[in-house]
Scaffold this active site. Sequence first.
Site, PDB file in Angstrom:
ATOM      1  N   GLY A  27       0.810  -1.216   0.000  1.00 58.86           N
ATOM      2  CA  GLY A  27       0.000   0.000   0.000  1.00 58.86           C
ATOM      3  C   GLY A  27       0.839   1.261   0.000  1.00 58.86           C
ATOM      4  O   GLY A  27       2.025   1.239  -0.323  1.00 58.86           O
ATOM      5  N   HIS A  33       4.684   2.181  -7.832  1.00 58.74           N
ATOM      6  CA  HIS A  33       3.696   1.084  -7.852  1.00 58.74           C
ATOM      7  C   HIS A  33       2.827   1.174  -9.097  1.00 58.74           C
ATOM      8  O   HIS A  33       2.481   0.166  -9.700  1.00 58.74           O
ATOM      9  CB  HIS A  33       2.765   1.179  -6.630  1.00 58.74           C
ATOM     10  CG  HIS A  33       3.447   0.996  -5.318  1.00 58.74           C
ATOM     11  ND1 HIS A  33       3.681   2.044  -4.458  1.00 58.74           N
ATOM     12  CD2 HIS A  33       3.934  -0.109  -4.717  1.00 58.74           C
ATOM     13  CE1 HIS A  33       4.283   1.589  -3.378  1.00 58.74           C
ATOM     14  NE2 HIS A  33       4.451   0.294  -3.500  1.00 58.74           N
ATOM     15  N   ASP A 146      13.809  -2.933  -5.363  1.00 63.21           N
ATOM     16  CA  ASP A 146      14.138  -4.048  -4.460  1.00 63.21           C
ATOM     17  C   ASP A 146      14.736  -5.171  -5.308  1.00 63.21           C
ATOM     18  O   ASP A 146      14.129  -6.226  -5.491  1.00 63.21           O
ATOM     19  CB  ASP A 146      12.873  -4.518  -3.746  1.00 63.21           C
ATOM     20  CG  ASP A 146      12.306  -3.447  -2.845  1.00 63.21           C
ATOM     21  OD1 ASP A 146      12.849  -3.241  -1.757  1.00 63.21           O
ATOM     22  OD2 ASP A 146      11.333  -2.779  -3.260  1.00 63.21           O
TER      23      ASP A 146
HETATM   24  O1  PAF Z   1       8.082  -5.025  -2.109  1.00 62.83           O
HETATM   25  C1  PAF Z   1       7.151  -4.991  -1.288  1.00 62.83           C
HETATM   26  O2  PAF Z   1       6.382  -4.021  -1.188  1.00 62.83           O
HETATM   27  C2  PAF Z   1       6.938  -6.174  -0.362  1.00 62.83           C
HETATM   28  O3  PAF Z   1       8.150  -6.724   0.014  1.00 62.83           O
HETATM   29  C3  PAF Z   1       5.999  -7.246  -0.937  1.00 62.83           C
HETATM   30  C4  PAF Z   1       6.580  -7.881  -2.204  1.00 62.83           C
HETATM   31  C5  PAF Z   1       4.655  -6.617  -1.258  1.00 62.83           C
HETATM   32  C6  PAF Z   1       5.789  -8.372   0.074  1.00 62.83           C
HETATM   33  O4  PAF Z   1       5.189  -7.909   1.239  1.00 62.83           O
END
Ligand code: PAF
Length: 274
Positions: A27, A33, A146
């Site tokens: 979120g 995102h 990440d």
């Molecule tokens: O990258 C993220 O936001 C989190 O590590 C994920 C992949 C949603 C897992 O909780």
Amino acid sequence: MKISNDIFSLRDDLKNKNNVAFVPTMGNLHEGHLALIKQAKQHAEYVVVSIFVNRLQFLPNEDFDQYPRTFDGDCDALNKLGVNHVFAPNEEILYPDQQEFLLTLPSIADTLEGKFRPGFFCGVTTIVLKLFNIIQPQIAIFGKKDFQQLHIVKEMVRQLNIPIKIEGCEIIRASDGLALSSRNGYLTENQRNEACNLYHSLQKIKQEINAGNKSFDTLQEAAINNLSQRGWKIDYLTIQNRNTLRTANIKDKNLIVLAAAWLGKTRLIDNIEI
Ligand code: PAF
């Protein structure tokens, strides 16, 4: 756009869908995102986004309680993008009992992020595998910010024969270069002005390497010293082989510089591919 909080109604809605793309999130959605979601939409007719702040991937002293939760705004943004389904379970749904089945991870999960956040990748892979089993998508998209997480998820899927394609999405940056992150919101104004220098240090290393400089240790040290003098506390800043994520040697062709560093109480990560 449908919103499900429980597994049964989600599965019921998904049972006749055979082309599902999945974007897992915690979120507090930003343009980074939204890029994942746009990419997901290119691949599938039906896009599912999960919103769940996963306690299992936070150390006891980390920012689980403080982590920004902006569910209504997130849903507005997802709706505007044409997302089909939001899965937003609570902890009782995903962890009704203590999660005792956990994966044993390869040694790469103890390096870089894993060295400074022990247990982090165990928490990430556990929730990702659970979400994969619940949603059973054909494809899932993860951000390259990440990068180690993306690497480990790809390896998990490969070694456990999970029939899901994993795709990485490019890092989205603010105009000064700072990689977008929910944690940027913790920065004070001064820190926010300073924050882009993490990326600029990585860019400088990339330029040097592209110009033929192979003195990796010296390049790393110079960047660490420079950032430290500017008030950063560096967890790691290192040139790695992009395919294995092991320390690079000068013969390696595909490189990546990865960094994690603190500005005050905020920990930022970034990377640049070479
Ligand atoms: O990258 C993220 O936001 C989190 O590590 C994920 C992949 C949603 C897992 O909780």
